[in-house]
Design an enzyme around this catalytic site. Structure first.
Site, short mmCIF file in Angstrom:
data_model
loop_
_atom_site.label_atom_id
_atom_site.label_comp_id
_atom_site.label_asym_id
_atom_site.label_seq_id
_atom_site.Cartn_x
_atom_site.Cartn_y
_atom_site.Cartn_z
N TYR A 40 -4.70 9.83 -6.74
CA TYR A 40 -4.59 10.69 -5.56
C TYR A 40 -3.16 10.73 -5.05
O TYR A 40 -2.30 9.99 -5.51
CB TYR A 40 -5.54 10.22 -4.46
CG TYR A 40 -5.12 8.97 -3.71
CD1 TYR A 40 -5.16 7.71 -4.30
CD2 TYR A 40 -4.67 9.05 -2.39
CE1 TYR A 40 -4.78 6.58 -3.60
CE2 TYR A 40 -4.29 7.92 -1.69
CZ TYR A 40 -4.35 6.68 -2.30
OH TYR A 40 -3.96 5.56 -1.62
N LYS A 154 -1.19 5.28 -8.40
CA LYS A 154 -1.85 5.60 -7.13
C LYS A 154 -3.32 5.93 -7.41
O LYS A 154 -3.76 7.09 -7.34
CB LYS A 154 -1.12 6.75 -6.41
CG LYS A 154 -1.42 6.78 -4.91
CD LYS A 154 -0.38 7.58 -4.16
CE LYS A 154 -0.73 7.82 -2.70
NZ LYS A 154 -0.92 6.63 -1.89
N GLU A 186 4.02 -5.55 -0.59
CA GLU A 186 3.84 -4.30 0.18
C GLU A 186 2.67 -4.48 1.13
O GLU A 186 2.11 -5.58 1.21
CB GLU A 186 3.63 -3.10 -0.76
CG GLU A 186 2.38 -3.17 -1.60
CD GLU A 186 2.12 -1.88 -2.39
OE1 GLU A 186 2.66 -0.82 -2.05
OE2 GLU A 186 1.31 -1.95 -3.34
N LEU A 210 3.28 0.13 -5.07
CA LEU A 210 3.33 1.58 -5.22
C LEU A 210 4.76 2.06 -4.95
O LEU A 210 5.35 1.65 -3.95
CB LEU A 210 2.37 2.24 -4.23
CG LEU A 210 2.26 3.74 -4.44
CD1 LEU A 210 1.33 4.04 -5.61
CD2 LEU A 210 1.75 4.44 -3.19
N1 PDD Z 1 -0.88 5.23 1.13
N2 PDD Z 1 1.68 1.29 -0.86
C1 PDD Z 1 0.36 1.57 -0.83
C2 PDD Z 1 -0.59 0.59 -1.40
C3 PDD Z 1 -0.08 2.79 -0.26
O1 PDD Z 1 -1.39 3.08 -0.27
C4 PDD Z 1 0.87 3.69 0.30
C5 PDD Z 1 0.47 4.99 0.92
C6 PDD Z 1 2.23 3.34 0.25
C7 PDD Z 1 3.31 4.25 0.80
O2 PDD Z 1 3.54 5.34 -0.05
P1 PDD Z 1 4.09 6.74 0.51
O3 PDD Z 1 5.32 6.44 1.26
O4 PDD Z 1 4.35 7.54 -0.71
O5 PDD Z 1 3.01 7.31 1.40
C8 PDD Z 1 2.60 2.13 -0.33
C9 PDD Z 1 -1.37 6.50 1.56
C10 PDD Z 1 -0.66 7.12 2.70
C11 PDD Z 1 -2.87 6.41 1.73
O6 PDD Z 1 -3.48 5.73 0.92
O7 PDD Z 1 -3.43 7.06 2.63
#
Ligand code: PDD
Length: 295
Positions: A40, A154, A186, A210
């Protein structure tokens, strides 16, 4: 037929069609439902302009490649879908959620021979953290990272993240910071930054985390404004000694953590480096809104 036709209330996209959310249906044999076999993205749009869309689509392509699902759309097709959802959606600022699963097939762990990916996308208003939350900062708790070894993908398979975030919530915290092999990697749904002696530090990319789009932008902003930064491992001991701790994500932007496991971070207030980064990040968003920068 995934969506019943005839409705004018356009809200979500499913397998080539637009329909109201409640009419969008996926068969129970979808491998996303049975195995979490899919990936996703979450892409913000400010004032109708997608935030770093190319970066998100690049990460989507990589996630799909890594789990061997063919990308069902070209970049142009994806962008057209997102634009239509945003136009039909509510709110000045929205986030597009999109999901691609391997598709529908008789249940068997190995890939089916012939299967068509399921594609779902929707737009929702972004609910940003209020000014009073940012002024105070958030609580976070540390948790052992119980996820798999490919956190760079992801994947929709988020059970460990769900459990860790729930544990954080039950302790009155907003995020869990994950620790693996003595290193803080993270958050359950965000990337991690610390500030030590004026230098911004975030763990390097790799299978343990991620590759966040917001993370990359924060480093880019730091670089272009002469803020000191480096990509380096963050031992749990250093996390606890940090002057500042931040979490980043597309929907939460850059959030200061002011209490970690019940103890104050630094002086217990959002720090000066965060204040600067937050302001620069808001400038970036404002420029995106007005079209002064591309996505
Ligand atoms: N999640 N690490 C994890 C495990 C995440 O699920 C996310 C973001 C990030 C940050 O990635 P980005 O800056 O590209 O949003 C880091 C999204 C927002 C979610 O699962 O809703």
């Amino acid at each position: 037929m995934p969506c019943s036709s005839g409705s004018t209330d356009v809200t979500v996209y499913l397998n080539g069609e637009y329909c109201p959310l409640e009419e969008a249906k996926v068969p129970v044999l979808d491998r996303g439902f049975l195995f979490g076999d899919g990936v996703y993205e979450v892409i913000p749009a400010y004032g109708g302009r997608l935030f770093r869309c190319d970066h998100h689509l690049e990460r989507l392509e990589r996630s799909l490649r890594e789990i061997r699902i063919p990308n069902p759309h070209t970049r142009e097709e994806w962008c057209a879908i997102f634009s239509r959802l945003i136009e039909a959606g509510e709110g000045e600022d929205q986030s597009v959620y999109l999901q691609v699963t391997r598709g529908v097939a008789k249940r068997d762990h190995a890939f089916p021979d012939h299967v068509v990916p399921t594609v779902f996308a929707m737009a929702n208003p972004i609910v940003t953290l209020g000014r009073e939350v940012l002024d105070r900062g958030i609580d976070a708790v540390t948790r052992p990272d119980i996820r798999w070894a490919r956190c760079d993908i992801k994947a929709v398979t988020l059970l460990a993240n769900v459990l860790m975030r729930q544990e954080a919530k039950e302790e009155g915290a907003m995020e869990a910071i994950l620790v693996r092999g003595g290193l803080a990697t993270e958050g359950a749904a965000s990337n991690l930054f610390i500030v030590r002696d004026g230098t911004i530090i975030t763990p390097p990319k790799g299978p343990r985390l991620l590759p966040g789009i917001t993370r990359d932008l924060v480093l880019e902003i730091a670089g272009s404004h002469g803020l000191s930064y480096r990509e380096a491992d963050i031992p749990e001991t250093e996390l606890r000694l940090a002057d500042e701790v931040w979490m980043t994500s597309s929907t939460k932007e850059v959030v200061p953590v002011t209490r970690l496991d019940g103890q104050p971070v630094g002086d217990g207030r959002p720090g000066p480096v965060w204040q600067r980064m937050y302001a620069l990040y808001q400038d970036y968003k404002a420029a995106l809104r007005t079209g002064d920068i591309g996505d």
